[in-house]
Design a protein around this motif. Structure first.
Motif, PDB file in Angstrom:
ATOM      1  N   GLY A  96      46.211  80.308 -28.156  1.00 37.80           N
ATOM      2  CA  GLY A  96      45.758  81.346 -27.245  1.00 37.80           C
ATOM      3  C   GLY A  96      44.054  81.415 -26.859  1.00 37.80           C
ATOM      4  N   ILE A  97      43.949  82.825 -27.080  1.00 35.99           N
ATOM      5  CA  ILE A  97      42.437  83.214 -26.645  1.00 35.99           C
ATOM      6  C   ILE A  97      41.657  82.759 -27.982  1.00 35.99           C
ATOM      7  CG2 ILE A  97      40.883  84.873 -26.293  1.00 35.99           C
ATOM      8  CD1 ILE A  97      42.803  86.451 -24.923  1.00 35.99           C
ATOM      9  N   SER A  98      42.352  82.334 -29.096  1.00 39.51           N
ATOM     10  CA  SER A  98      41.920  82.022 -30.402  1.00 39.51           C
ATOM     11  C   SER A  98      41.846  80.508 -30.501  1.00 39.51           C
ATOM     12  CB  SER A  98      42.628  82.845 -31.568  1.00 39.51           C
ATOM     13  OG  SER A  98      42.448  84.024 -31.415  1.00 39.51           O
ATOM     14  N   ASP A 143      34.869  77.624 -29.568  1.00 41.81           N
ATOM     15  CA  ASP A 143      35.919  78.878 -29.241  1.00 41.81           C
ATOM     16  C   ASP A 143      35.810  79.492 -28.029  1.00 41.81           C
ATOM     17  OD1 ASP A 143      35.754  78.318 -32.088  1.00 41.81           O
ATOM     18  OD2 ASP A 143      35.197  80.343 -32.628  1.00 41.81           O
ATOM     19  N   ILE A 144      36.599  80.282 -27.507  1.00 44.34           N
ATOM     20  CA  ILE A 144      36.373  81.390 -26.548  1.00 44.34           C
ATOM     21  C   ILE A 144      36.028  82.449 -27.148  1.00 44.34           C
ATOM     22  CG2 ILE A 144      38.088  82.379 -24.649  1.00 44.34           C
ATOM     23  CD1 ILE A 144      38.357  79.313 -25.230  1.00 44.34           C
ATOM     24  N   GLY A 145      34.648  82.373 -27.191  1.00 44.90           N
ATOM     25  CA  GLY A 145      33.826  83.326 -27.880  1.00 44.90           C
ATOM     26  C   GLY A 145      33.923  83.201 -29.426  1.00 44.90           C
ATOM     27  N   GLY A 190      53.292  73.496 -22.669  1.00 42.19           N
ATOM     28  CA  GLY A 190      53.441  73.041 -21.361  1.00 42.19           C
ATOM     29  C   GLY A 190      54.576  73.640 -20.741  1.00 42.19           C
ATOM     30  N   ARG A 191      55.186  74.766 -21.417  1.00 39.77           N
ATOM     31  CA  ARG A 191      56.307  75.517 -20.820  1.00 39.77           C
ATOM     32  C   ARG A 191      55.919  76.733 -20.547  1.00 39.77           C
ATOM     33  NH1 ARG A 191      57.470  71.076 -21.791  1.00 39.77           N
ATOM     34  NH2 ARG A 191      59.551  70.280 -22.384  1.00 39.77           N
ATOM     35  N   LYS A 192      55.613  77.241 -19.203  1.00 35.84           N
ATOM     36  CA  LYS A 192      55.453  78.469 -18.758  1.00 35.84           C
ATOM     37  C   LYS A 192      56.565  79.127 -18.247  1.00 35.84           C
ATOM     38  CE  LYS A 192      52.988  80.680 -14.928  1.00 35.84           C
ATOM     39  NZ  LYS A 192      51.886  81.606 -15.458  1.00 35.84           N
ATOM     40  N   SER A 227      32.238  92.322 -26.673  1.00 40.84           N
ATOM     41  CA  SER A 227      32.168  90.985 -26.581  1.00 40.84           C
ATOM     42  C   SER A 227      33.596  90.480 -27.046  1.00 40.84           C
ATOM     43  CB  SER A 227      31.207  90.329 -27.359  1.00 40.84           C
ATOM     44  OG  SER A 227      31.277  90.579 -28.926  1.00 40.84           O
ATOM     45  N   ARG A 228      34.186  91.040 -27.668  1.00 38.63           N
ATOM     46  CA  ARG A 228      35.472  90.315 -28.128  1.00 38.63           C
ATOM     47  C   ARG A 228      36.662  90.334 -27.164  1.00 38.63           C
ATOM     48  NH1 ARG A 228      34.919  89.383 -32.802  1.00 38.63           N
ATOM     49  NH2 ARG A 228      32.667  89.742 -32.652  1.00 38.63           N
TER      50      ARG A 228
END
Ligand SMILES: Cc1cc2nc3c(=O)[nH]c(=O)nc-3n(C[C@H](O)[C@H](O)[C@H](O)COP(=O)(O)OP(=O)(O)OC[C@H]3O[C@@H](n4cnc5c(N)ncnc54)[C@H](O)[C@@H]3O)c2cc1C
Length: 534
Positions: A42-44, A55-57, A237-239, A533-534
């Motif tokens: 995910g975002i991590s 990284d994403i941040g 790949g499964r939404k 920022s996080r």
């Protein structure tokens, strides 16, 4: 339709994978559905571009919760590095250590500017705004008008895309709590002693943190591998596009769409969702009442993009990250990933910078073609004196929608409306994680909500109130009111008052938080100045 599983989990970020891992370790069948076709985390996640990792941040691994720290060690062991933290602020053509070193800051600002800062600090102390309502009022109270202008205003406004006078003071109190000019001066003057109690650490001031040697994605890729080894499924790949509850069988049927447009259905006893509340609520069947649908639609997000630049290493800077408090450039922060871990670059002659831009999905920045964004970043990295644009040899763009759940004046009410509607109807639906609960928190919080959800499912009752997990990933047993709510696992009909449950018992082994009510906990969350920022 797949065979029935104990839990269908939406999202392979820290929350989803933690829930999957905890349940799979306990011998339960789980399936994790992740919309991203390539990455877990995910975002991590950590994005790999020609061997350079972004990284994403930058993601620091630090938690006040021993349980979370231990889980990170269990998953990655020796692959977790301990790294020194070094960060700066770029302002007016100069670099200032961050956390601020008051004497360095005052000497760089010069005599007149320093005097101005001190005077405005004194004015703020003598004449503070009573009951500050906005971010600006709160921060000026803590630091004075001038320091607010220099070190808080520009960056915060870049992050949120709105004026500091429109941002709620609650948010400032959360994000900067524990830090004031006084605590920064104390930190600068007193010999450094490591607090014995992790809960006493001011996160902003920590000078080392843990970090996987190949970025946070390594943690979540390894975790996904462990889930699969234990018999769980993690499907990329499964939404997830539909979630239907059948009250006759007490089962969930979840519909997921693949990248080719085809759909699959999954059947499970529990549904654990880390997808944004706004999206989940729109697809639940039977449909929730209109006020809950409207509340979910009203939740807002801030988006984010990183321009990754691969640059010849000229030893220009070794900090992990630098905040850019300069209104003349759009970039908000620059990451230097080789400083996070040497393994983030495949060739030591180069370094990889992540230039972070805050935006709204669909706005001008978000829709700018990658090539133009890379050109913008090349120009701006030179403008802030961190590299010569001629030394940039390649670049890439990584977009992150819904990076930040927005804390506006009404979000708490919207979330409460949604929670009440869900609790009354769907005891086997569990919201976890950041956007999953609309909580602007770090990985450890997301993980703790997932760990407790797994415990609840294994116990067959709602022993823990995941909404009471505070920002430090500390939590309480649900207690008497929680026990009532445990009934929510079978019949519906939960009083909304139970959401404010005063915890009856603290869990042993966790770090002793004060016995706050949920609302107080939310307000008293310890935060970081770079929290923005996080
Ligand atoms: C710039 C920035 C810096 C940060 N720095 C730190 C840090 O230093 N330390 C730290 O601990 N935390 C940090 N965080 C916070 C951290 O990234 C989050 O707390 C964490 O990733 C939340 O985990 P999650 O699983 O709840 O959500 P996410 O990471 O958002 O994962 C949710 C997953 O669900 C998937 N998904 C969504 N909808 C669907 C759907 N319909 N179907 C299937 N899948 C779906 C998404 O693709 C995603 O993979 C930072 C965040 C940002 C934005």
């Amino acid at each position: 339709m797949s065979d029935r599983v104990k839990a269908i989990i939406v999202g392979a970020g820290p929350a989803g994978l933690t829930a999957a891992y905890e349940l799979a370790k306990a011998g339960q069948r789980v399936v994790v559905l992740e919309s991203d076709p390539e990455y877990v985390g995910g975002i991590s996640r950590t994005v790999n571009y020609r061997g350079y990792r972004f990284d994403i941040g930058g993601h620091r691994f630090f938690s006040k919760s021993q349980e979370v720290e231990e889980l990170w060690t269990e998953i990655l062991g020796a692959d977790m590095l301990r790294r020194p933290r070094s960060s700066k602020i770029y302002y007016g053509g100069q670099f200032y250590s961050y956390p601020l070193k008051p004497f360095e800051a005052l000497s760089k600002l010069g005599f007149f500017e320093s005097a101005h800062c001190l005077l405005s600090f004194l004015v703020a102390r003598l004449n503070p705004t009573r009951n500050p309502r906005t971010f600006e009022e709160w921060t000026v109270n803590q630091f004075g008008e001038r320091l607010f202008q220099i070190f808080f205003k520009t960056y915060t406004e870049k992050v949120w895309g709105m004026s500091c006078s429109e941002i709620s003071a609650d948010w400032a109190a959360q994000r900067i709590k524990g830090l004031s000019l006084g605590s920064a001066i104390k930190h600068a003057l007193l010999p450094k002693r490591k607090p014995k109690d992790r809960t006493k650490v001011v996160k902003t001031l920590i000078d080392t943190f843990r970090y996987p040697r190949r970025g946070p994605g390594m943690m979540w890729e390894t975790c996904a591998g462990k889930v699969r080894k234990l018999g769980g499924e993690v499907i990329l790949g499964r939404k997830v596009v539909g979630c239907r509850f059948d009250s006759a069988s007490n089962l969930w049927t979840v519909t997921a769409r693949g990248s080719d447009g085809s759909t699959e259905q999954y059947c499970g006893e529990h549904l654990i969702s880390s997808m944004p509340i706004r999206e989940l609520i729109a697809q639940i069947e039977p449909r929730l009442p209109e006020p809950a649908l409207q509340a979910a639609r009203s939740l807002r997000y801030r988006d984010f993009l990183t321009v990754g630049l691969i640059v010849k290493d000229r030893d220009r800077f070794s900090d992990n990250w630098i905040y850019i408090h300069d209104p003349n450039v759009q970039v908000g922060r620059v990451q230097n990933y080789k400083s996070w871990s040497p393994e983030m670059v495949p060739d030591p002659a180069f370094c990889s910078y992540g230039l972070e831009y805050f935006c709204f999905e669909g706005d001008g920045l978000w829709t700018t073609p990658d090539h133009d964004l890379i050109e913008l970043a090349k120009g701006e990295i030179q403008q802030v004196n961190l590299a010569h644009s001629a030394d940039v040899v390649d670049g890439c763009v990584i977009r992150q929608a819904k990076a930040y759940p927005v804390y506006d004046d009404a979000y708490q009410q919207h979330v409460a409306t949604v929670r009440q509607a869900i609790d009354e109807r769907f005891p086997t639906l569990h919201l976890v994680g950041r956007n999953g609960m609309h909580k602007y928190n770090n990985q450890d919080h997301a993980m703790m909500t997932a760990m407790l959800t797994a415990k609840n499912i294994l116990a067959g009752q709602r022993r823990f109130d995941v909404w009471a997990v505070n920002q430090d990933a500390e939590y309480h047993e649900a207690g008497a009111a929680g026990a009532e709510r445990a009934a929510g696992f079978t019949p519906a009909g939960v009083s909304p008052a139970a959401h404010g449950a005063v915890p009856a018992e603290r869990v042993r082994g966790t770090l002793s938080p004060p016995p706050w009510t949920v609302g107080q906990a939310a307000r008293q969350e310890e935060q970081t100045a770079e929290g923005a920022s996080r």
